[in-house]
Design a protein around this motif. Structure first.
Motif, PDB file in Angstrom:
ATOM      1  N   GLU A 184       0.828  -1.201   0.000  1.00  0.00           N
ATOM      2  CA  GLU A 184       0.000   0.000   0.000  1.00  0.00           C
ATOM      3  C   GLU A 184       0.868   1.259   0.000  1.00  0.00           C
ATOM      4  O   GLU A 184       0.504   2.279  -0.598  1.00  0.00           O
ATOM      5  N   VAL A 185       2.009   1.190   0.668  1.00  0.00           N
ATOM      6  CA  VAL A 185       2.953   2.309   0.661  1.00  0.00           C
ATOM      7  C   VAL A 185       3.496   2.529  -0.750  1.00  0.00           C
ATOM      8  O   VAL A 185       3.616   3.661  -1.225  1.00  0.00           O
ATOM      9  N   ILE A 186       3.801   1.428  -1.427  1.00  0.00           N
ATOM     10  CA  ILE A 186       4.315   1.495  -2.800  1.00  0.00           C
ATOM     11  C   ILE A 186       3.229   2.013  -3.745  1.00  0.00           C
ATOM     12  O   ILE A 186       3.490   2.848  -4.621  1.00  0.00           O
ATOM     13  N   ALA A 187       2.011   1.536  -3.571  1.00  0.00           N
ATOM     14  CA  ALA A 187       0.907   1.955  -4.448  1.00  0.00           C
ATOM     15  C   ALA A 187       0.648   3.453  -4.347  1.00  0.00           C
ATOM     16  O   ALA A 187       0.275   4.088  -5.343  1.00  0.00           O
ATOM     17  N   ARG A 188       0.852   4.031  -3.171  1.00  0.00           N
ATOM     18  CA  ARG A 188       0.656   5.473  -2.993  1.00  0.00           C
ATOM     19  C   ARG A 188       1.823   6.282  -3.546  1.00  0.00           C
ATOM     20  O   ARG A 188       1.743   7.504  -3.663  1.00  0.00           O
ATOM     21  N   GLY A 189       2.916   5.619  -3.832  1.00  0.00           N
ATOM     22  CA  GLY A 189       4.098   6.319  -4.305  1.00  0.00           C
ATOM     23  C   GLY A 189       4.970   6.856  -3.190  1.00  0.00           C
ATOM     24  O   GLY A 189       5.851   7.690  -3.429  1.00  0.00           O
ATOM     25  N   ASP A 190       4.763   6.373  -1.968  1.00  0.00           N
ATOM     26  CA  ASP A 190       5.551   6.855  -0.834  1.00  0.00           C
ATOM     27  C   ASP A 190       6.926   6.196  -0.754  1.00  0.00           C
ATOM     28  O   ASP A 190       7.755   6.619   0.054  1.00  0.00           O
ATOM     29  N   ALA A 191       7.154   5.166  -1.538  1.00  0.00           N
ATOM     30  CA  ALA A 191       8.478   4.552  -1.653  1.00  0.00           C
ATOM     31  C   ALA A 191       8.592   3.979  -3.064  1.00  0.00           C
ATOM     32  O   ALA A 191       7.586   3.554  -3.656  1.00  0.00           O
ATOM     33  N   GLN A 192       9.802   3.946  -3.591  1.00  0.00           N
ATOM     34  CA  GLN A 192       9.985   3.481  -4.966  1.00  0.00           C
ATOM     35  C   GLN A 192       9.947   1.965  -5.068  1.00  0.00           C
ATOM     36  O   GLN A 192       9.330   1.410  -5.984  1.00  0.00           O
ATOM     37  N   ILE A 193      10.639   1.285  -4.142  1.00  0.00           N
ATOM     38  CA  ILE A 193      10.631  -0.175  -4.147  1.00  0.00           C
ATOM     39  C   ILE A 193      10.284  -0.665  -2.745  1.00  0.00           C
ATOM     40  O   ILE A 193      10.560   0.013  -1.750  1.00  0.00           O
ATOM     41  N   GLY A 194       9.639  -1.827  -2.679  1.00  0.00           N
ATOM     42  CA  GLY A 194       9.238  -2.368  -1.386  1.00  0.00           C
ATOM     43  C   GLY A 194       9.426  -3.863  -1.331  1.00  0.00           C
ATOM     44  O   GLY A 194       9.321  -4.556  -2.358  1.00  0.00           O
ATOM     45  N   PHE A 195       9.691  -4.344  -0.143  1.00  0.00           N
ATOM     46  CA  PHE A 195       9.928  -5.769   0.063  1.00  0.00           C
ATOM     47  C   PHE A 195       8.988  -6.300   1.143  1.00  0.00           C
ATOM     48  O   PHE A 195       8.808  -5.684   2.192  1.00  0.00           O
ATOM     49  N   GLN A 196       8.403  -7.450   0.857  1.00  0.00           N
ATOM     50  CA  GLN A 196       7.580  -8.145   1.836  1.00  0.00           C
ATOM     51  C   GLN A 196       7.353  -9.566   1.334  1.00  0.00           C
ATOM     52  O   GLN A 196       7.757  -9.920   0.217  1.00  0.00           O
ATOM     53  N   GLN A 197       6.743 -10.394   2.174  1.00  0.00           N
ATOM     54  CA  GLN A 197       6.418 -11.746   1.721  1.00  0.00           C
ATOM     55  C   GLN A 197       5.534 -11.659   0.467  1.00  0.00           C
ATOM     56  O   GLN A 197       4.640 -10.818   0.388  1.00  0.00           O
ATOM     57  N   LEU A 198       5.776 -12.559  -0.473  1.00  0.00           N
ATOM     58  CA  LEU A 198       4.983 -12.585  -1.709  1.00  0.00           C
ATOM     59  C   LEU A 198       3.494 -12.647  -1.402  1.00  0.00           C
ATOM     60  O   LEU A 198       2.683 -11.959  -2.042  1.00  0.00           O
ATOM     61  N   SER A 199       3.113 -13.460  -0.424  1.00  0.00           N
ATOM     62  CA  SER A 199       1.696 -13.625  -0.095  1.00  0.00           C
ATOM     63  C   SER A 199       1.085 -12.355   0.487  1.00  0.00           C
ATOM     64  O   SER A 199      -0.140 -12.193   0.463  1.00  0.00           O
TER      65      SER A 199
END
Length: 263
Positions: A184-199
Motif C-alpha cells: 500500500e505504501v508502494i501503491a501510494r508512491g511513498d516509496a519506490q521499491i518495497g519488500f515483503q512476503q509474496l503472499s
C-alpha cells in the motif's frame, strides 16, 4: 360467531409465544475469532465461505502482525487478553507464544512457506533483481526503500543489508513500515521499491510484483497456526486447524503465494 372468536384469539395468542420461543432457543452458530498475519490472510479468506457453510461456524478474521511494537500485533493483543480462538502467524513468533503459555503446543500445525518479493508502483519500470549483483545495485540506485516491521523486514534490515555491505549506504532512504502492508505504501508512491512476503504483496492493488529476491539473499518464512489457550471453543478451533493443514486447503494456500505444507 361471538363464542368462536374468543377461542380463535386465544389459540393465536398461544401460538405466537411458542413460535418465538422456538426461534429464540435455536442455537447461534459458534464464532471463532482468528488473528491472522497478512501473509496468510488471503488463504484464510479464500476458505472461509465454504468452511462456514459446511461446518456451521462463523469465522471472524482480523489482520494482526506476527510481531512488532504496534498494538495490533498478535503477541500484544494476547498479552492484553483480547478474545481470540486461533492464531495464524510466523512460526518463530508462535514458538514464543507457546513458550509464554498463550498458545496450546499440542495444536500447533505448519501451513505454508513464504518467500520475500519486491514490488514497485503499477506501471513503473521494473529494476533488475535477477542476480545478487543486480539486486545490490538496485538497492543502491533506489530513491526510497520500504520493508515491513515483521519477519521479512527484520531479516532484511538486520541481516541481509549488512551481509551485502549496503546497510550504511541505504540507511537514510530505507523505511520500516509498521501496521500497514508495504504494498500500500508502494501503491501510494511513498516509496519506490518495497519488500515483503509474496503472499502479503499479492492482494494489494496498484503495484507490480517484480519477483522474488535472489536465492542467495532469500529467507524462507514458515507460517503456522495454533489454538489460543484461552479459547472458548477449543474443539471447533482445532477442527479449523485440521482443515487448514489438510490437502483440501492446499489450493487456497498455494494461490495466496505460499508453498503449502499439507498433511
Amino acid at each position: 360467531m361471538k363464542k368462536i372468536l374468543p377461542y380463535l384469539l386465544s389459540a393465536a395468542v398461544a401460538f405466537i409465544p411458542a413460535a418465538f420461543t422456538q426461534a429464540a432457543t435455536s442455537p447461534a452458530p459458534v464464532q471463532l475469532i482468528v488473528l491472522s498475519s497478512g501473509g496468510i490472510m488471503a488463504a484464510f479468506k479464500a476458505i472461509t465461505p465454504d468452511y462456514e457453510q459446511r461446518v456451521g461456524v462463523k469465522l471472524l478474521g482480523e489482520v494482526a502482525p506476527s510481531m512488532g511494537t504496534t498494538p495490533q500485533a498478535i503477541p500484544n493483543r494476547l498479552a492484553r487478553q483480547e478474545p481470540a480462538d486461533v492464531v495464524l502467524m510466523v512460526s518463530a513468533a508462535m514458538d514464543k507464544l507457546i513458550k509464554d503459555g498463550q498458545v496450546d503446543p499440542k495444536t500447533r500445525v505448519d501451513l505454508g512457506k513464504s518467500y520475500i518479493a519486491m514490488a514497485v508502483k503499477q506501471g513503473a519500470p521494473h529494476p533488475d533483481i535477477s542476480t545478487m549483483e543486480a539486486f545490490k545495485q538496485t538497492l543502491l540506485d533506489a530513491r526510497s526503500i520500504a520493508y515491513s516491521d515483521s519477519a521479512s523486514g527484520m531479516y532484511l534490515s538486520r541481516v541481509l543489508f549488512n551481509q551485502i555491505h549496503v546497510a550504511d549506504r541505504i540507511q537514510n532512504k530505507s523505511h520500516m513500515i509498521p501496521a500497514e502492508p508495504v504494498g500500500e505504501v508502494i501503491a501510494r508512491g511513498d516509496a519506490q521499491i518495497g519488500f515483503q512476503q509474496l503472499s502479503e504483496l499479492k492482494p494489494v492493488d496498484g503495484i507490480d510484483i517484480v519477483g522474488l529476491i535472489p536465492d542467495q539473499a532469500q529467507q524462507m518464512t514458515l507460517y503456522s497456526a495454533g489454538v489460543v489457550t484461552r479459547s472458548k471453543h477449543p474443539e471447533q478451533a482445532k477442527q479449523l486447524l485440521d482443515f487448514l493443514s489438510s490437502s483440501a486447503a492446499a489450493p487456497a494456500i498455494k494461490a495466496s503465494g505460499l508453498d503449502p505444507i499439507a498433511k
